[in-house]
Scaffold this motif. Structure first.
Motif, PDB file in Angstrom:
ATOM      1  N   TYR A  59       0.991  -1.072  -0.279  1.00 11.63           N
ATOM      2  CA  TYR A  59      -0.145  -0.064  -0.123  1.00 11.63           C
ATOM      3  C   TYR A  59       0.849   1.308  -0.034  1.00 11.63           C
ATOM      4  CZ  TYR A  59      -3.218   3.552   1.745  1.00 11.63           C
ATOM      5  OH  TYR A  59      -3.956   4.684   1.751  1.00 11.63           O
ATOM      6  N   ASN A  69       1.282   4.135  -3.333  1.00 15.21           N
ATOM      7  CA  ASN A  69       0.888   5.531  -2.957  1.00 15.21           C
ATOM      8  C   ASN A  69       2.210   6.291  -3.300  1.00 15.21           C
ATOM      9  OD1 ASN A  69      -1.989   6.401  -1.870  1.00 15.21           O
ATOM     10  ND2 ASN A  69      -1.539   4.274  -1.216  1.00 15.21           N
ATOM     11  N   TYR A 109       2.431   8.147  -6.674  1.00 17.23           N
ATOM     12  CA  TYR A 109       1.784   9.648  -6.663  1.00 17.23           C
ATOM     13  C   TYR A 109       2.428  10.598  -5.789  1.00 17.23           C
ATOM     14  CZ  TYR A 109      -1.443   6.680  -9.227  1.00 17.23           C
ATOM     15  OH  TYR A 109      -2.174   5.871 -10.123  1.00 17.23           O
ATOM     16  N   PHE A 166       4.944   9.946   0.657  1.00 16.90           N
ATOM     17  CA  PHE A 166       4.019   9.266   1.350  1.00 16.90           C
ATOM     18  C   PHE A 166       4.314   8.529   2.418  1.00 16.90           C
ATOM     19  CE2 PHE A 166       1.199   5.699   2.032  1.00 16.90           C
ATOM     20  CZ  PHE A 166      -0.099   6.479   2.205  1.00 16.90           C
TER      21      PHE A 166
END
Length: 347
Positions: free
Chosen positions: A255, A259, A262, A266
């Protein structure tokens, strides 16, 4: 600079604790699973399809234990700076490789165990699954696991802002990221889902058989049914615990990797915000190699008998075994195997 110094001070304070904790749990898991592998590989009575799958699961747990120990080394080295960054990066890649190989291999092996147990419950001939077939399946499992680990190893990196963590770095190629996620679903998420479906059907079959009275059933059939009912619960515990302890850590890792495509920063913001969740999933993941060997003892009666025999031999090592006693043990083992084959042939 202040944030970096605060992180470094926290790392220095916890470096020894994390190092010895990971080293102890990794060593304990390695010793227990190496013992399982030695017992199964050196006793011919245990060379059965189900035990071969347990052996494969133990090998994956050994890799997880090695990854836990390497993670402890990285914790200590990143805080005390006794290794170069290049050396730490190599250890990080090996660590990610161990985890990346072990997780798909574990999920696929658990799927095969569920299929084998489903055959044992619902199909009259328990030993249709041959050892040669199991060996081929295990080979395919490891090939798939190795292929799916190539991308994580290439993109593995140390997190400079949070030196405790060694994980998959940012993947800036969208096609490679999609390929990684698809391989994750095929080799890890989908097998766990299918495994749970098989165990639901197994439990349904067992409950239905218990609700239906069969006064004309023979003693042999009744004994086989009781044996399967006793063995399915420990196997179910192994499957549920392995899936529950490995899957959250796996999903959380991928996960963050998804992320980061993008939002490059993160991970740097997500880990501090959900630090407790990250610690809990990592701890559950590191405990898997320790708990599983204890559950193997409950899942296989033959494994338990061999283990008790070895423990008794260690406790009474001063008592010499005569040739007559050896023959009696061999005769009893032959009778036990013959009775099991008779049970299977009758059913």
């Amino acid at each position: 600079m202040t944030e970096f110094n605060t992180t470094s001070n926290r790392s220095l304070q916890n470096a020894y604790l994390m190092f010895w904790g990971n080293l102890s749990s990794g060593l304990l898991g390695s010793i227990l699973n190496i013992g399982v592998c030695l017992i199964i590989s050196t006793h011919s009575v245990l060379r059965q399809p189900f035990n071969y799958l347990i052996l494969n699961l133990s090998i994956t747990d050994i890799l997880i234990s090695c990854a836990v120990m390497l993670n402890g080394v990285l914790d200590y080295s990143s805080a005390s700076y006794y290794m170069t960054f290049r050396s730490s990066s190599i250890i990080c890649q090996v660590n990610v490789g161990f985890i990346g190989v072990s997780l798909p291999a574990t999920c696929l092996t658990l799927l095969m165990i569920s299929i084998e147990r489903y055959n044992a419950i619902t199909i009259v001939h328990l030993r249709n699954l041959k050892l040669s077939t199991v060996r081929k399946v295990i080979t395919v499992i490891w090939l798939l696991a190795i292929i799916t680990t190539i991308i994580p190893i290439v993109y593995a990196k140390l997190d400079l802002h949070y030196p405790y963590e060694c994980a998959i770095g940012r993947i800036d190629n969208f096609q490679i990221l999609v390929l990684l996620l698809v391989s994750l679903v095929i080799t890890s998420v989908l097998p766990i889902g299918i495994m749970l479906i098989f165990y639901v059907m197994v439990l349904y079959k067992l409950i239905r058989k218990l609700s239906i009275t069969q006064p004309t059933s023979s003693i042999v059939i009744s004994r086989r049914g009781n044996h399967l009912r006793r063995s399915i619960l420990p196997v179910l515990c192994i499957a549920i615990f392995s899936a529950a302890s490995s899957t959250p850590y796996l999903l959380l890792t991928y996960y963050t990797s998804f992320n980061q495509y993008y939002i490059p920063s993160f991970r740097a913001t997500f880990i501090p915000r959900y630090y407790q969740l990250w610690i809990v999933t990592g701890t559950m993941f590191s405990l898997t190699p320790i708990v599983n060997p204890l559950l193997y003892n409950l899942a296989s009666s033959k494994f338990r008998e061999v283990l008790i025999t070895l423990a008794s031999g260690c406790c009474y090592s001063t008592v010499k075994r005569t040739p007559t006693s050896v023959k009696l043990i061999q005769v009893e083992a032959y009778k036990s195997n013959a009775l099991d084959m008779h049970i299977l042939s009758v059913t």
